[in-house]
Design a protein around this motif. Structure first.
Motif, PDB file in Angstrom:
ATOM      1  N   LYS A   1      -8.661  -8.256   1.276  1.00 27.28           N
ATOM      2  CA  LYS A   1      -8.398  -8.765   2.628  1.00 27.28           C
ATOM      3  C   LYS A   1      -9.726  -9.158   3.272  1.00 27.28           C
ATOM      4  O   LYS A   1     -10.786  -8.611   2.920  1.00 27.28           O
TER       5      LYS A   1
ATOM      6  N   PHE B   1      -2.931   0.856   3.319  1.00 23.60           N
ATOM      7  CA  PHE B   1      -3.943   0.838   4.388  1.00 23.60           C
ATOM      8  C   PHE B   1      -3.405   1.408   5.714  1.00 23.60           C
ATOM      9  O   PHE B   1      -3.890   2.431   6.215  1.00 23.60           O
TER      10      PHE B   1
ATOM     11  N   ILE C   1       8.076  -1.790  10.451  1.00 24.42           N
ATOM     12  CA  ILE C   1       6.760  -2.330  10.817  1.00 24.42           C
ATOM     13  C   ILE C   1       6.609  -3.734  10.245  1.00 24.42           C
ATOM     14  O   ILE C   1       6.638  -3.936   9.029  1.00 24.42           O
ATOM     15  N   SER C   2       6.443  -4.705  11.147  1.00 21.18           N
ATOM     16  CA  SER C   2       6.327  -6.089  10.692  1.00 21.18           C
ATOM     17  C   SER C   2       5.078  -6.750  11.288  1.00 21.18           C
ATOM     18  O   SER C   2       4.228  -6.081  11.877  1.00 21.18           O
TER      19      SER C   2
ATOM     20  N   ASN D   1      -4.690  -6.289  11.286  1.00 20.09           N
ATOM     21  CA  ASN D   1      -5.363  -4.993  11.422  1.00 20.09           C
ATOM     22  C   ASN D   1      -6.657  -4.979  10.628  1.00 20.09           C
ATOM     23  O   ASN D   1      -6.778  -5.676   9.612  1.00 20.09           O
TER      24      ASN D   1
ATOM     25  N   GLY E   1      -0.201   2.569   6.421  1.00 13.20           N
ATOM     26  CA  GLY E   1       0.611   3.772   6.194  1.00 13.20           C
ATOM     27  C   GLY E   1      -0.277   4.993   5.974  1.00 13.20           C
ATOM     28  O   GLY E   1       0.003   6.088   6.475  1.00 13.20           O
TER      29      GLY E   1
ATOM     30  N   ILE F   1       2.908   3.403  -5.542  1.00 14.37           N
ATOM     31  CA  ILE F   1       1.495   3.344  -5.972  1.00 14.37           C
ATOM     32  C   ILE F   1       1.237   2.047  -6.733  1.00 14.37           C
ATOM     33  O   ILE F   1       1.498   1.927  -7.940  1.00 14.37           O
TER      34      ILE F   1
ATOM     35  N   ALA G   1       6.291   0.096   3.643  1.00 10.21           N
ATOM     36  CA  ALA G   1       6.111  -0.351   2.258  1.00 10.21           C
ATOM     37  C   ALA G   1       6.421  -1.836   2.144  1.00 10.21           C
ATOM     38  O   ALA G   1       7.495  -2.290   2.548  1.00 10.21           O
ATOM     39  N   ALA G   2       5.470  -2.587   1.652  1.00 13.00           N
ATOM     40  CA  ALA G   2       5.669  -4.032   1.480  1.00 13.00           C
ATOM     41  C   ALA G   2       4.535  -4.588   0.641  1.00 13.00           C
ATOM     42  O   ALA G   2       3.447  -4.005   0.586  1.00 13.00           O
ATOM     43  N   GLU G   3       4.813  -5.691  -0.023  1.00 14.18           N
ATOM     44  CA  GLU G   3       3.727  -6.508  -0.563  1.00 14.18           C
ATOM     45  C   GLU G   3       3.126  -7.206   0.641  1.00 14.18           C
ATOM     46  O   GLU G   3       3.855  -7.755   1.468  1.00 14.18           O
TER      47      GLU G   3
ATOM     48  N   GLY H   1       5.264   3.399   2.106  1.00 11.32           N
ATOM     49  CA  GLY H   1       3.972   2.691   2.041  1.00 11.32           C
ATOM     50  C   GLY H   1       2.818   3.521   2.582  1.00 11.32           C
ATOM     51  O   GLY H   1       1.796   2.972   2.994  1.00 11.32           O
TER      52      GLY H   1
ATOM     53  N   SER I   1      -2.938   0.905  -3.424  1.00 11.88           N
ATOM     54  CA  SER I   1      -2.658   2.272  -2.944  1.00 11.88           C
ATOM     55  C   SER I   1      -3.741   3.260  -3.309  1.00 11.88           C
ATOM     56  O   SER I   1      -4.408   3.136  -4.340  1.00 11.88           O
TER      57      SER I   1
ATOM     58  N   ASP J   1      10.239   3.492  -6.104  1.00 10.51           N
ATOM     59  CA  ASP J   1      10.159   2.060  -5.810  1.00 10.51           C
ATOM     60  C   ASP J   1      11.368   1.695  -4.925  1.00 10.51           C
ATOM     61  O   ASP J   1      12.513   1.868  -5.350  1.00 10.51           O
TER      62      ASP J   1
HETATM   63  P1  NAD Z   1      -0.890  -2.320   1.931  1.00  6.48           P
HETATM   64  O1  NAD Z   1      -0.680  -3.374   0.903  1.00  6.48           O
HETATM   65  O2  NAD Z   1      -2.249  -1.750   2.100  1.00  6.48           O
HETATM   66  O3  NAD Z   1       0.098  -1.091   1.644  1.00  6.48           O
HETATM   67  C1  NAD Z   1       1.439  -1.265   1.293  1.00  6.48           C
HETATM   68  C2  NAD Z   1       1.907  -0.044   0.505  1.00  6.48           C
HETATM   69  O4  NAD Z   1       3.288  -0.237   0.227  1.00  6.48           O
HETATM   70  C3  NAD Z   1       1.191   0.122  -0.837  1.00  6.48           C
HETATM   71  O5  NAD Z   1       0.690   1.443  -1.005  1.00  6.48           O
HETATM   72  C4  NAD Z   1       2.277  -0.179  -1.861  1.00  6.48           C
HETATM   73  O6  NAD Z   1       2.167   0.566  -3.073  1.00  6.48           O
HETATM   74  C5  NAD Z   1       3.558   0.190  -1.111  1.00  6.48           C
HETATM   75  N1  NAD Z   1       4.692  -0.554  -1.653  1.00  6.48           N
HETATM   76  C6  NAD Z   1       4.801  -1.911  -1.796  1.00  6.48           C
HETATM   77  N2  NAD Z   1       5.985  -2.209  -2.381  1.00  6.48           N
HETATM   78  C7  NAD Z   1       6.633  -1.017  -2.608  1.00  6.48           C
HETATM   79  C8  NAD Z   1       7.861  -0.673  -3.203  1.00  6.48           C
HETATM   80  N3  NAD Z   1       8.681  -1.617  -3.721  1.00  6.48           N
HETATM   81  N4  NAD Z   1       8.218   0.639  -3.254  1.00  6.48           N
HETATM   82  C9  NAD Z   1       7.370   1.586  -2.765  1.00  6.48           C
HETATM   83  N5  NAD Z   1       6.188   1.332  -2.235  1.00  6.48           N
HETATM   84  C10 NAD Z   1       5.809   0.042  -2.145  1.00  6.48           C
HETATM   85  O7  NAD Z   1      -0.342  -2.947   3.271  1.00  6.48           O
HETATM   86  P2  NAD Z   1      -0.744  -2.660   4.796  1.00  6.48           P
HETATM   87  O8  NAD Z   1      -1.764  -3.619   5.197  1.00  6.48           O
HETATM   88  O9  NAD Z   1      -0.970  -1.200   4.952  1.00  6.48           O
HETATM   89  O10 NAD Z   1       0.614  -3.079   5.516  1.00  6.48           O
HETATM   90  C11 NAD Z   1       1.644  -2.121   5.743  1.00  6.48           C
HETATM   91  C12 NAD Z   1       2.778  -2.776   6.498  1.00  6.48           C
HETATM   92  O11 NAD Z   1       2.304  -3.278   7.745  1.00  6.48           O
HETATM   93  C13 NAD Z   1       3.404  -3.968   5.768  1.00  6.48           C
HETATM   94  O12 NAD Z   1       4.782  -3.910   5.970  1.00  6.48           O
HETATM   95  C14 NAD Z   1       2.801  -5.184   6.462  1.00  6.48           C
HETATM   96  O13 NAD Z   1       3.679  -6.277   6.414  1.00  6.48           O
HETATM   97  C15 NAD Z   1       2.633  -4.656   7.877  1.00  6.48           C
HETATM   98  N6  NAD Z   1       1.554  -5.287   8.654  1.00  6.48           N
HETATM   99  C16 NAD Z   1       0.286  -5.365   8.147  1.00  6.48           C
HETATM  100  C17 NAD Z   1      -0.731  -5.929   8.918  1.00  6.48           C
HETATM  101  C18 NAD Z   1      -2.153  -6.012   8.402  1.00  6.48           C
HETATM  102  O14 NAD Z   1      -2.991  -6.643   9.051  1.00  6.48           O
HETATM  103  N7  NAD Z   1      -2.492  -5.366   7.289  1.00  6.48           N
HETATM  104  C19 NAD Z   1      -0.447  -6.418  10.184  1.00  6.48           C
HETATM  105  C20 NAD Z   1       0.862  -6.320  10.679  1.00  6.48           C
HETATM  106  C21 NAD Z   1       1.848  -5.733   9.899  1.00  6.48           C
END
Ligand code: NAD
Length: 365
Positions: free
Chosen positions: A206, A20, A140-141, A197, A22, A43, A90-92, A16, A47, A67
């Motif tokens: 967001k 954001f 990371i959760s 974040n 990552g 991507i 990496a997560a939705e 990921g 991303s 993926d």
């Molecule tokens: P984001 O959506 O900006 O980025 C997630 C990235 O993961 C994307 O680039 C996406 O393409 C990639 N991804 C998703 N599914 C994938 C797959 N199947 N294979 C490969 N790549 C994949 O999310 P973020 O805000 O950067 O969050 C990152 C992590 O931090 C997540 O696990 C989220 O749960 C955790 N988190 C986020 C926050 C927040 O406020 N944003 C707070 C606490 C924890």
């Protein structure tokens, strides 16, 4: 901090890393370490990797376009990266999108984490003794796995899991799997649960980037319900400090709650942004006039707040940015990078529309 990052030949796998948080971790590591950074990201709409071009040592960055919901692709990524540390991000990640369509959340967050754990376990089992001992997987959760708080109290490492949205339920499942791989297979795993974040490079669906983007374009700024839902906000660079510290000094098998000690209602967040836009843009009207209350998110958690005493005591971490400082930096970044926002909107097709209103609810924004 984190002298181990100076180690030559260190190989770090970040999943990921085009997202954001990552992406912020990738940038930090590229500018402060000699490590080889393997960035596993399929991507998606959220991303972006254009930032890599600004890095002198971009030769240390390797994008693995795979993926994680596919086990063969995940295995391939582990083979190619041969990591000493994995940061699994990496997560939705959008609650509203999980309400519209939960399936990708199950695939990426649950199945994807299972595939990472299994590939990592195979990799870890085959490492030589020295590398096996120092290997870490940091999962990371989010604090959303704990559900919703009443008026008092805070989430801590001892809070019972009680997720309420498809997003938080899928993250909770991924935390449980990760914890099981520690207990069952003794894998050197650490979990982090962080609050909301904010900062540069966050996709504009967001809250904070959405409000800045709407305000900049003189568009109505939607606030869900009465705007009284409370979140605990943390500047993204402070989250990265915590993750690096956890990877170096965290106790294996533990989880760490990370937060900003910064509880704000959504309305307070929106008004802080409109005040900053008024100051920075000096238009004849106040951006506050753009605020519009819209139908609430279904199952909207009332309040999140994190007690981060544990990571503060054990690892000496605390946030380095005040909310005001972080928000001002963030607004400045979006003002200076409207081309990035437009490019992301163009690439993804997302134009700031309301998300997360199931058909059973009336659209009113
Ligand atoms: P984001 O959506 O900006 O980025 C997630 C990235 O993961 C994307 O680039 C996406 O393409 C990639 N991804 C998703 N599914 C994938 C797959 N199947 N294979 C490969 N790549 C994949 O999310 P973020 O805000 O950067 O969050 C990152 C992590 O931090 C997540 O696990 C989220 O749960 C955790 N988190 C986020 C926050 C927040 O406020 N944003 C707070 C606490 C924890």
């Amino acid at each position: 901090m984190n002298l181990y990052l100076k180690k030559e030949n260190l190989r770090i796998l970040i999943t990921g890393g085009a997202g954001f948080i990552g992406g912020c971790l990738v940038r930090r590591l590229l500018s402060t370490s000699k490590a080889k950074i393997f960035n596993l990201d399929k991507i998606s709409y959220t991303s972006d990797l254009s930032f890599i071009n600004n890095y002198k040592n971009k030769k240390n960055h390797f994008h693995l376009n795979y993926d994680i919901s596919n086990p063969q692709e995940t295995n391939e990524a582990l083979k190619k990266s041969d990591p000493d540390i994995i940061f699994h991000l990496a997560a939705e990640s959008h609650v509203d999108r999980s309400i519209d369509n939960p399936k990708p959340f199950i695939e990426s967050n649950i199945l994807g984490t299972f595939n990472i754990l299994e590939s990592a376990r195979n990799h870890w089992n085959n490492l030589d003794k020295k590398r096996k001992k120092s290997f870490r997987l940091i999962h990371i959760s989010t604090d959303e796995v704990f559900g919703s708080l009443g008026k008092v109290g805070k989430f801590s490492e001892n809070t019972k899991y009680d997720p309420r949205s498809p997003y938080s339920a899928s993250k909770a499942a991924s935390d449980h799997l990760t914890s099981a791989w520690f207990h069952t297979y003794k894998m050197p795993i650490i979990i982090t649960n962080c609050s909301n974040n904010f900062g540069p490079f966050q996709f504009p669906d967001k809250l904070i980037p959405l409000v800045i983007t709407k305000g900049l374009n003189n568009l109505r700024i939607p606030v869900y319900g009465n705007g009284e839902n409370i979140r605990d906000w943390l500047f993204v660079e402070d989250h990265i400090d915590a993750l690096l510290l956890v990877s170096k000094k965290g106790s294996i098998g533990k989880s760490y709650c990370i937060g900003g000690n910064c509880e704000k209602t959504n309305l307070e967040i929106v008004e802080s942004i409109t005040n900053l836009l008024d100051k920075k843009l000096k238009k004849e009207f106040s951006h506050k006039d753009l605020i519009t209350f819209v139908k609430d998110r279904p199952g909207h958690d009332k309040r999140y707040a994190i007690n981060f005493e544990n990571i503060k005591k054990e690892l000496k971490w605390k946030p380095n940015h005040s909310f005001e400082e972080g928000l001002s930096k963030t607004v400045d970044w979006y003002l200076d990078n409207q081309n990035w926002v437009k490019a992301m909107q163009h690439k993804s097709g997302y134009k700031g529309d309301r998300l997360g209103l199931p058909k059973t609810l009336t659209k009113e924004d």
